[in-house]
Every structure is written in structure tokens, then in C-alpha cells.
Design a protein around this motif. Structure first.
Motif, PDB file in Angstrom:
ATOM      1  N   UNK A 197       0.821  -1.209   0.000  1.00 33.09           N
ATOM      2  CA  UNK A 197       0.000   0.000   0.000  1.00 33.09           C
ATOM      3  C   UNK A 197       0.855   1.260   0.000  1.00 33.09           C
ATOM      4  N   UNK A 198       1.989   1.212   0.665  1.00 26.97           N
ATOM      5  CA  UNK A 198       2.897   2.363   0.711  1.00 26.97           C
ATOM      6  C   UNK A 198       3.819   2.421  -0.508  1.00 26.97           C
ATOM      7  N   UNK A 199       3.773   1.396  -1.363  1.00 26.06           N
ATOM      8  CA  UNK A 199       4.608   1.378  -2.562  1.00 26.06           C
ATOM      9  C   UNK A 199       6.054   1.006  -2.293  1.00 26.06           C
ATOM     10  N   UNK A 200       6.307   0.327  -1.172  1.00 27.18           N
ATOM     11  CA  UNK A 200       7.678  -0.050  -0.827  1.00 27.18           C
ATOM     12  C   UNK A 200       8.229  -1.040  -1.826  1.00 27.18           C
ATOM     13  N   UNK A 201       9.492  -0.840  -2.170  1.00 29.01           N
ATOM     14  CA  UNK A 201      10.214  -1.757  -3.041  1.00 29.01           C
ATOM     15  C   UNK A 201      11.669  -1.727  -2.602  1.00 29.01           C
ATOM     16  N   UNK A 202      12.176  -2.885  -2.218  1.00 26.39           N
ATOM     17  CA  UNK A 202      13.561  -2.948  -1.760  1.00 26.39           C
ATOM     18  C   UNK A 202      14.496  -2.864  -2.956  1.00 26.39           C
ATOM     19  N   UNK A 203      15.529  -2.044  -2.808  1.00 32.16           N
ATOM     20  CA  UNK A 203      16.520  -1.965  -3.875  1.00 32.16           C
ATOM     21  C   UNK A 203      17.587  -3.038  -3.708  1.00 32.16           C
ATOM     22  N   UNK A 204      17.535  -3.755  -2.609  1.00 33.51           N
ATOM     23  CA  UNK A 204      18.478  -4.853  -2.373  1.00 33.51           C
ATOM     24  C   UNK A 204      19.880  -4.399  -2.027  1.00 33.51           C
ATOM     25  N   UNK A 205      20.097  -3.087  -1.898  1.00 31.57           N
ATOM     26  CA  UNK A 205      21.429  -2.572  -1.631  1.00 31.57           C
ATOM     27  C   UNK A 205      21.728  -2.509  -0.140  1.00 31.57           C
ATOM     28  N   UNK A 206      20.745  -2.145   0.637  1.00 28.08           N
ATOM     29  CA  UNK A 206      20.965  -1.943   2.063  1.00 28.08           C
ATOM     30  C   UNK A 206      19.807  -2.543   2.841  1.00 28.08           C
TER      31      UNK A 206
END
Length: 103
Positions: A72-81
Motif C-alpha cells: 500500500x505504501x509502494x515499498x520496493x527494496x533496492x536490495x542494496x541496504x
């Protein structure tokens, strides 16, 4: 096969798809390990706050609610940190493993 060990279990999928690399890396970083401990305690407290026991079902329910909130918040992990959401997911993996809900 014991309950919670089948591949369709959301906790098993999360652990397999996401948890393995993070948990291994966290062992090398005491700071991340400490943060994971805090997140795991927060998850456990959240589940047990209303007298519910920490079970495979209650942890899976928590996982679904948490992931829905992330979407719902549009979170997407960039996998960097290790962002807050990533640490929370890794803590869920850790709890599932510690309590024997997954291998």
C-alpha cells in the motif's frame, strides 16, 4: 512431512526467496544482528499483545498484514541496504526458523 514445512507455506517461501542471503550476511555484521533482534522482539510483542500465542498461523497472518502494508505504501527494496522493511521481513524469517515453523 511436518506442518509448516511444505513449499506453499508463505513463511517457507519468504525464507527461501528472501531470508537466506540476509540471515547469512547478518551473522557477519553485529549491528544488523542487533537490529534483527529488536525487530524480532517487536514482531513477537505485536502478536502476543492481545494474548495470542506465536504460532505458524499467527506469524503468517502478521506477515500477510505487513506485506499488504508495504504494498500500500509502494515499498520496493533496492536490495542494496537493510531498510526498515527488509529488517522486519528478515526478523519474521528468523522467528519462523527459531520456532520451528520452517527448516
Amino acid at each position: 512431512m511436518r506442518r509448516g514445512f511444505f513449499v506453499e507455506c508463505p513463511l517457507a517461501r519468504l525464507s527461501f526467496d528472501f531470508g537466506q542471503f540476509g540471515l547469512l550476511a547478518a551473522r557477519e555484521d553485529p549491528g544488523v544482528t542487533a537490529e534483527l533482534d529488536q525487530h524480532a522482539a517487536a514482531v513477537r510483542d505485536s502478536i502476543e499483545r492481545d494474548g495470542t500465542r506465536l504460532t505458524r498461523s499467527s506469524l503468517t497472518h502478521y506477515l500477510h498484514g505487513f506485506v499488504d502494508g508495504c504494498r500500500e505504501r509502494g515499498w520496493d527494496s533496492d536490495g542494496v541496504d537493510y531498510d526498515w522493511e527488509t529488517l522486519r521481513l528478515l526478523a519474521i524469517c528468523r522467528l519462523a526458523k527459531e520456532y520451528g515453523f520452517i527448516r
